[in-house]
Design a protein around this motif. Structure first.
Motif, PDB file in Angstrom:
ATOM      1  N   SER A  80       0.863  -1.180   0.000  1.00 60.91           N
ATOM      2  CA  SER A  80       0.000   0.000   0.000  1.00 60.91           C
ATOM      3  C   SER A  80       0.905   1.238   0.000  1.00 60.91           C
ATOM      4  O   SER A  80       2.111   1.129   0.202  1.00 60.91           O
ATOM      5  CB  SER A  80      -0.881  -0.006   1.246  1.00 60.91           C
ATOM      6  N   PRO A  81       0.339   2.432  -0.171  1.00 57.39           N
ATOM      7  CA  PRO A  81       1.150   3.647  -0.125  1.00 57.39           C
ATOM      8  C   PRO A  81       1.923   3.807   1.192  1.00 57.39           C
ATOM      9  O   PRO A  81       2.996   4.409   1.222  1.00 57.39           O
ATOM     10  CB  PRO A  81       0.133   4.776  -0.308  1.00 57.39           C
ATOM     11  N   SER A  82       1.396   3.224   2.273  1.00 53.61           N
ATOM     12  CA  SER A  82       2.087   3.334   3.565  1.00 53.61           C
ATOM     13  C   SER A  82       3.214   2.313   3.711  1.00 53.61           C
ATOM     14  O   SER A  82       3.947   2.329   4.696  1.00 53.61           O
ATOM     15  CB  SER A  82       1.085   3.142   4.713  1.00 53.61           C
ATOM     16  N   GLY A  83       3.345   1.401   2.729  1.00 52.44           N
ATOM     17  CA  GLY A  83       4.389   0.384   2.786  1.00 52.44           C
ATOM     18  C   GLY A  83       3.928  -0.934   3.393  1.00 52.44           C
ATOM     19  O   GLY A  83       4.702  -1.867   3.527  1.00 52.44           O
ATOM     20  N   SER A  84       2.648  -1.013   3.731  1.00 47.59           N
ATOM     21  CA  SER A  84       2.101  -2.234   4.319  1.00 47.59           C
ATOM     22  C   SER A  84       1.630  -3.190   3.220  1.00 47.59           C
ATOM     23  O   SER A  84       1.128  -2.752   2.185  1.00 47.59           O
ATOM     24  CB  SER A  84       0.909  -1.882   5.214  1.00 47.59           C
ATOM     25  N   PRO A  85       1.764  -4.506   3.430  1.00 46.96           N
ATOM     26  CA  PRO A  85       1.202  -5.446   2.458  1.00 46.96           C
ATOM     27  C   PRO A  85      -0.326  -5.489   2.530  1.00 46.96           C
ATOM     28  O   PRO A  85      -0.972  -6.048   1.668  1.00 46.96           O
ATOM     29  CB  PRO A  85       1.817  -6.789   2.845  1.00 46.96           C
ATOM     30  N   TRP A  86      -0.907  -4.899   3.567  1.00 47.50           N
ATOM     31  CA  TRP A  86      -2.360  -4.820   3.720  1.00 47.50           C
ATOM     32  C   TRP A  86      -2.817  -3.422   3.328  1.00 47.50           C
ATOM     33  O   TRP A  86      -2.366  -2.436   3.891  1.00 47.50           O
ATOM     34  CB  TRP A  86      -2.765  -5.103   5.171  1.00 47.50           C
ATOM     35  N   ALA A  87      -3.700  -3.348   2.354  1.00 42.35           N
ATOM     36  CA  ALA A  87      -4.195  -2.045   1.900  1.00 42.35           C
ATOM     37  C   ALA A  87      -5.579  -1.783   2.473  1.00 42.35           C
ATOM     38  O   ALA A  87      -6.368  -2.701   2.664  1.00 42.35           O
ATOM     39  CB  ALA A  87      -4.257  -2.014   0.381  1.00 42.35           C
ATOM     40  N   LYS A  88      -5.852  -0.530   2.743  1.00 44.21           N
ATOM     41  CA  LYS A  88      -7.189  -0.124   3.149  1.00 44.21           C
ATOM     42  C   LYS A  88      -8.079  -0.124   1.910  1.00 44.21           C
ATOM     43  O   LYS A  88      -7.593  -0.020   0.779  1.00 44.21           O
ATOM     44  CB  LYS A  88      -7.159   1.272   3.763  1.00 44.21           C
ATOM     45  N   TYR A  89      -9.375  -0.221   2.130  1.00 32.93           N
ATOM     46  CA  TYR A  89     -10.312  -0.223   1.023  1.00 32.93           C
ATOM     47  C   TYR A  89     -10.083   1.016   0.147  1.00 32.93           C
ATOM     48  O   TYR A  89     -10.013   2.134   0.644  1.00 32.93           O
ATOM     49  CB  TYR A  89     -11.763  -0.240   1.543  1.00 32.93           C
ATOM     50  N   GLU A  91      -7.385   1.802  -1.528  1.00 33.07           N
ATOM     51  CA  GLU A  91      -5.970   2.127  -1.758  1.00 33.07           C
ATOM     52  C   GLU A  91      -5.443   1.329  -2.955  1.00 33.07           C
ATOM     53  O   GLU A  91      -5.823   0.182  -3.153  1.00 33.07           O
ATOM     54  CB  GLU A  91      -5.116   1.780  -0.529  1.00 33.07           C
ATOM     55  N   ILE A  92      -4.565   1.954  -3.688  1.00 34.47           N
ATOM     56  CA  ILE A  92      -3.944   1.299  -4.832  1.00 34.47           C
ATOM     57  C   ILE A  92      -2.564   0.814  -4.411  1.00 34.47           C
ATOM     58  O   ILE A  92      -1.750   1.587  -3.905  1.00 34.47           O
ATOM     59  CB  ILE A  92      -3.854   2.252  -6.033  1.00 34.47           C
ATOM     60  N   LYS A  93      -2.332  -0.490  -4.632  1.00 30.74           N
ATOM     61  CA  LYS A  93      -1.042  -1.074  -4.250  1.00 30.74           C
ATOM     62  C   LYS A  93      -0.045  -0.969  -5.406  1.00 30.74           C
ATOM     63  O   LYS A  93      -0.429  -0.821  -6.567  1.00 30.74           O
ATOM     64  CB  LYS A  93      -1.241  -2.531  -3.845  1.00 30.74           C
ATOM     65  N   HIS A  94       1.221  -1.049  -5.072  1.00 27.07           N
ATOM     66  CA  HIS A  94       2.298  -1.034  -6.057  1.00 27.07           C
ATOM     67  C   HIS A  94       3.268  -2.165  -5.716  1.00 27.07           C
ATOM     68  O   HIS A  94       3.300  -2.645  -4.581  1.00 27.07           O
ATOM     69  CB  HIS A  94       3.019   0.320  -6.061  1.00 27.07           C
ATOM     70  N   TYR A  95       4.072  -2.574  -6.691  1.00 28.17           N
ATOM     71  CA  TYR A  95       5.050  -3.621  -6.444  1.00 28.17           C
ATOM     72  C   TYR A  95       6.172  -3.080  -5.568  1.00 28.17           C
ATOM     73  O   TYR A  95       6.608  -1.939  -5.732  1.00 28.17           O
ATOM     74  CB  TYR A  95       5.644  -4.156  -7.753  1.00 28.17           C
ATOM     75  N   ALA A  96       6.624  -3.911  -4.639  1.00 29.82           N
ATOM     76  CA  ALA A  96       7.745  -3.544  -3.776  1.00 29.82           C
ATOM     77  C   ALA A  96       8.989  -3.352  -4.638  1.00 29.82           C
ATOM     78  O   ALA A  96       9.198  -4.062  -5.613  1.00 29.82           O
ATOM     79  CB  ALA A  96       7.986  -4.639  -2.739  1.00 29.82           C
ATOM     80  N   LYS A  97       9.782  -2.357  -4.264  1.00 29.44           N
ATOM     81  CA  LYS A  97      11.063  -2.114  -4.960  1.00 29.44           C
ATOM     82  C   LYS A  97      12.164  -2.152  -3.928  1.00 29.44           C
ATOM     83  O   LYS A  97      12.073  -1.453  -2.934  1.00 29.44           O
ATOM     84  CB  LYS A  97      11.034  -0.784  -5.696  1.00 29.44           C
ATOM     85  N   PRO A  98      13.193  -2.958  -4.111  1.00 27.50           N
ATOM     86  CA  PRO A  98      13.350  -3.910  -5.208  1.00 27.50           C
ATOM     87  C   PRO A  98      12.313  -5.023  -5.113  1.00 27.50           C
ATOM     88  O   PRO A  98      11.672  -5.201  -4.085  1.00 27.50           O
ATOM     89  CB  PRO A  98      14.755  -4.458  -5.016  1.00 27.50           C
ATOM     90  N   ASN A  99      12.175  -5.772  -6.207  1.00 31.31           N
ATOM     91  CA  ASN A  99      11.193  -6.852  -6.235  1.00 31.31           C
ATOM     92  C   ASN A  99      11.403  -7.805  -5.076  1.00 31.31           C
ATOM     93  O   ASN A  99      12.531  -8.170  -4.755  1.00 31.31           O
ATOM     94  CB  ASN A  99      11.302  -7.645  -7.541  1.00 31.31           C
ATOM     95  N   LYS A 100      10.317  -8.198  -4.451  1.00 29.86           N
ATOM     96  CA  LYS A 100      10.336  -9.239  -3.422  1.00 29.86           C
ATOM     97  C   LYS A 100       9.383 -10.318  -3.902  1.00 29.86           C
ATOM     98  O   LYS A 100       8.192 -10.062  -4.084  1.00 29.86           O
ATOM     99  CB  LYS A 100       9.910  -8.693  -2.067  1.00 29.86           C
ATOM    100  N   TYR A 101       9.933 -11.496  -4.132  1.00 33.39           N
ATOM    101  CA  TYR A 101       9.123 -12.583  -4.669  1.00 33.39           C
ATOM    102  C   TYR A 101       8.496 -13.394  -3.547  1.00 33.39           C
ATOM    103  O   TYR A 101       9.097 -13.624  -2.510  1.00 33.39           O
ATOM    104  CB  TYR A 101       9.978 -13.463  -5.594  1.00 33.39           C
ATOM    105  N   LEU A 102       7.256 -13.800  -3.770  1.00 32.06           N
ATOM    106  CA  LEU A 102       6.518 -14.562  -2.782  1.00 32.06           C
ATOM    107  C   LEU A 102       7.055 -15.985  -2.697  1.00 32.06           C
ATOM    108  O   LEU A 102       7.487 -16.552  -3.697  1.00 32.06           O
ATOM    109  CB  LEU A 102       5.028 -14.604  -3.154  1.00 32.06           C
ATOM    110  N   LYS A 103       7.020 -16.541  -1.513  1.00 35.77           N
ATOM    111  CA  LYS A 103       7.381 -17.941  -1.307  1.00 35.77           C
ATOM    112  C   LYS A 103       6.097 -18.666  -0.950  1.00 35.77           C
ATOM    113  O   LYS A 103       5.516 -18.433   0.105  1.00 35.77           O
ATOM    114  CB  LYS A 103       8.422 -18.067  -0.194  1.00 35.77           C
ATOM    115  N   PHE A 104       5.659 -19.520  -1.846  1.00 34.38           N
ATOM    116  CA  PHE A 104       4.393 -20.212  -1.658  1.00 34.38           C
ATOM    117  C   PHE A 104       4.565 -21.468  -0.821  1.00 34.38           C
ATOM    118  O   PHE A 104       5.499 -22.238  -1.026  1.00 34.38           O
ATOM    119  CB  PHE A 104       3.773 -20.583  -3.008  1.00 34.38           C
ATOM    120  N   SER A 105       3.635 -21.683   0.093  1.00 32.99           N
ATOM    121  CA  SER A 105       3.616 -22.906   0.884  1.00 32.99           C
ATOM    122  C   SER A 105       3.372 -24.082  -0.052  1.00 32.99           C
ATOM    123  O   SER A 105       2.551 -24.007  -0.964  1.00 32.99           O
ATOM    124  CB  SER A 105       2.498 -22.849   1.922  1.00 32.99           C
ATOM    125  N   LYS A 106       4.078 -25.158   0.177  1.00 36.34           N
ATOM    126  CA  LYS A 106       3.910 -26.373  -0.629  1.00 36.34           C
ATOM    127  C   LYS A 106       3.132 -27.437   0.145  1.00 36.34           C
ATOM    128  O   LYS A 106       2.977 -28.559  -0.319  1.00 36.34           O
ATOM    129  CB  LYS A 106       5.282 -26.926  -1.038  1.00 36.34           C
TER     130      LYS A 106
END
Length: 139
Positions: A80-89, A91-106
């Motif tokens: 979110s604009p505040s830097g949180s991965p949780w956005a308020k209703y 809010e427009i999110k943007h990709y983290a810089k530098p890129n941070k790739y998700l690690k999916f549970s297997k």
């Protein structure tokens, strides 16, 4: 002496859309969704439960509905604009810089990954093509 024949107005995609029924196209989309399921990230099953086969402009697609479907598909952290991965209703999110790739549970889906349609084609592409051909032949 030669002869040239020029054919205009022929579009293979449009021709296929006229020949292949919407019912067959929906069957192809449903089959793709079924084969992609093993590659979807899964925790509670909301993403997979939000998957819908449909036609868009006459083409079969699988659409995953959910507030986080896009960033799960891309596999990159969005903030979110505040830097949180949780956005308020709203809010427009943007990709983290530098890129941070998700690690999916297997744990629930050992093959879980981003770009699951590509992974399905790599892992089950021959099966998908064979089943698609069968669906088209049955018409």
């Amino acid at each position: 002496m030669g002869m040239t024949i020029k054919v205009t107005g022929l579009s293979p995609g449009k021709t296929a859309n006229r020949i292949i029924s919407d019912e067959v196209k929906m069957s192809v989309a449903n089959n793709a969704a079924k084969l992609m399921a093993d590659y979807l990230p899964m925790d509670t099953g909301t993403l997979m439960g939000g998957g819908m086969a449909m036609l868009e402009n006459g083409n079969p697609i699988v659409f995953y509905n959910g507030p986080y479907a896009h960033f799960q598909h891309e596999g990159r952290l969005m903030l979110s604009p505040s830097g949180s991965p949780w956005a308020k209703y709203g809010e427009i999110k943007h990709y983290a810089k530098p890129n941070k790739y998700l690690k999916f549970s297997k744990e629930k889906h050992p093959l879980a990954t981003s770009y699951w349609e590509r992974a399905m084609i790599i892992g089950k592409g021959r099966q998908f093509l064979k089943e698609t051909q069968q669906l088209i032949k049955r018409g």
